[in-house]
Scaffold this motif. Structure first.
Motif, PDB file in Angstrom:
ATOM      1  N   ARG A  52       0.799  -1.234   0.000  1.00 20.96           N
ATOM      2  CA  ARG A  52       0.000   0.000   0.000  1.00 20.96           C
ATOM      3  C   ARG A  52       0.827   1.279   0.000  1.00 20.96           C
ATOM      4  O   ARG A  52       0.276   2.366  -0.175  1.00 20.96           O
ATOM      5  CB  ARG A  52      -0.910   0.014   1.221  1.00 20.96           C
ATOM      6  N   LEU A  53       2.107   1.169   0.228  1.00 20.26           N
ATOM      7  CA  LEU A  53       2.939   2.376   0.320  1.00 20.26           C
ATOM      8  C   LEU A  53       3.105   3.071  -1.021  1.00 20.26           C
ATOM      9  O   LEU A  53       3.127   2.433  -2.075  1.00 20.26           O
ATOM     10  CB  LEU A  53       4.332   2.025   0.856  1.00 20.26           C
ATOM     11  N   ASP A  54       3.268   4.374  -0.952  1.00 18.86           N
ATOM     12  CA  ASP A  54       3.653   5.174  -2.105  1.00 18.86           C
ATOM     13  C   ASP A  54       5.173   5.321  -2.019  1.00 18.86           C
ATOM     14  O   ASP A  54       5.681   5.978  -1.116  1.00 18.86           O
ATOM     15  CB  ASP A  54       2.985   6.549  -2.029  1.00 18.86           C
ATOM     16  N   TYR A  55       5.864   4.672  -2.915  1.00 13.49           N
ATOM     17  CA  TYR A  55       7.331   4.661  -2.872  1.00 13.49           C
ATOM     18  C   TYR A  55       7.892   5.890  -3.587  1.00 13.49           C
ATOM     19  O   TYR A  55       8.607   5.788  -4.571  1.00 13.49           O
ATOM     20  CB  TYR A  55       7.873   3.361  -3.475  1.00 13.49           C
ATOM     21  N   GLN A  56       7.575   7.047  -3.052  1.00 17.45           N
ATOM     22  CA  GLN A  56       8.057   8.300  -3.622  1.00 17.45           C
ATOM     23  C   GLN A  56       9.570   8.381  -3.493  1.00 17.45           C
ATOM     24  O   GLN A  56      10.131   8.090  -2.445  1.00 17.45           O
ATOM     25  CB  GLN A  56       7.413   9.483  -2.902  1.00 17.45           C
ATOM     26  N   ARG A  57      10.208   8.788  -4.568  1.00 17.56           N
ATOM     27  CA  ARG A  57      11.659   8.974  -4.548  1.00 17.56           C
ATOM     28  C   ARG A  57      11.963  10.375  -4.028  1.00 17.56           C
ATOM     29  O   ARG A  57      11.478  11.364  -4.556  1.00 17.56           O
ATOM     30  CB  ARG A  57      12.253   8.801  -5.945  1.00 17.56           C
ATOM     31  N   PHE A  58      12.773  10.438  -2.968  1.00 21.29           N
ATOM     32  CA  PHE A  58      13.193  11.723  -2.415  1.00 21.29           C
ATOM     33  C   PHE A  58      14.631  12.042  -2.803  1.00 21.29           C
ATOM     34  O   PHE A  58      14.982  13.205  -2.964  1.00 21.29           O
ATOM     35  CB  PHE A  58      13.067  11.713  -0.885  1.00 21.29           C
ATOM     36  N   THR A  59      15.465  11.001  -2.905  1.00 17.14           N
ATOM     37  CA  THR A  59      16.872  11.161  -3.304  1.00 17.14           C
ATOM     38  C   THR A  59      17.240   9.975  -4.197  1.00 17.14           C
ATOM     39  O   THR A  59      16.443   9.053  -4.394  1.00 17.14           O
ATOM     40  CB  THR A  59      17.830  11.171  -2.086  1.00 17.14           C
ATOM     41  N   ASP A  60      18.459   9.987  -4.685  1.00 20.30           N
ATOM     42  CA  ASP A  60      18.934   8.857  -5.497  1.00 20.30           C
ATOM     43  C   ASP A  60      19.058   7.573  -4.688  1.00 20.30           C
ATOM     44  O   ASP A  60      19.141   6.488  -5.253  1.00 20.30           O
ATOM     45  CB  ASP A  60      20.297   9.183  -6.118  1.00 20.30           C
ATOM     46  N   ARG A  61      19.063   7.669  -3.382  1.00 23.89           N
ATOM     47  CA  ARG A  61      19.219   6.493  -2.513  1.00 23.89           C
ATOM     48  C   ARG A  61      17.893   5.949  -1.972  1.00 23.89           C
ATOM     49  O   ARG A  61      17.877   4.941  -1.279  1.00 23.89           O
ATOM     50  CB  ARG A  61      20.126   6.836  -1.331  1.00 23.89           C
ATOM     51  N   THR A  62      16.783   6.610  -2.257  1.00 23.42           N
ATOM     52  CA  THR A  62      15.483   6.182  -1.745  1.00 23.42           C
ATOM     53  C   THR A  62      15.115   4.806  -2.286  1.00 23.42           C
ATOM     54  O   THR A  62      15.259   4.539  -3.482  1.00 23.42           O
ATOM     55  CB  THR A  62      14.378   7.183  -2.155  1.00 23.42           C
TER      56      THR A  62
END
Length: 130
Positions: free
Chosen positions: A35-45
């Motif tokens: 169910r999570l939204d795997y939003q990318r915040f950085t190149d390491r997310t």
């Protein structure tokens, strides 16, 4: 820094989120990951359920989590679970440090103090490790 008391933070890219998710029973963890939204915040997310599942397995094994510039590109964090009398993780304790003050290795060096503080709070909550 993004972190403030009471502010929500993503589970998939924060040490506290990973510590709490790693302690969930398998069915609950699987539901959460789907169910999570795997939003990318950085190149390491971490941006997939499979990547986070692997990370949570590691967290459960080692007893702590890391955020190595995953949520903010200039912040490293380590976290440990706070357990209640049943041994369940009911909270987490973490330390976050800007890379300008302390690099990733330096933050990892703080892990013994983080774990010790989390264990002390856990003991106050009735946790008695075997």
């Amino acid at each position: 820094m993004y972190s403030r008391v009471g502010l929500r933070a993503p589970i998939h890219c924060t040490a506290v989120g990973k510590v709490l998710a790693a302690d969930l029973p398998s069915p609950a963890q699987e539901r959460l990951l789907s169910r999570l939204d795997y939003q990318r915040f950085t190149d390491r997310t971490l941006v997939s359920a499979s990547a986070l599942a692997s990370e949570l397995e590691l967290v459960a094994t080692q007893g702590h989590a890391e955020d190595h510039e995953e949520h903010e590109s200039f912040i490293n964090c380590v976290g440990a679970p706070i357990r209640d009398g049943t041994g369940r993780a009911v909270a987490a304790l973490s330390v976050s440090v800007p890379t300008l003050s302390l690099d990733h290795a330096g933050v990892l060096a703080l892990l013994p103090q983080v774990r010790s503080a989390a264990a002390a709070v856990s003991r106050d909550l009735g946790w008695a490790p075997t």
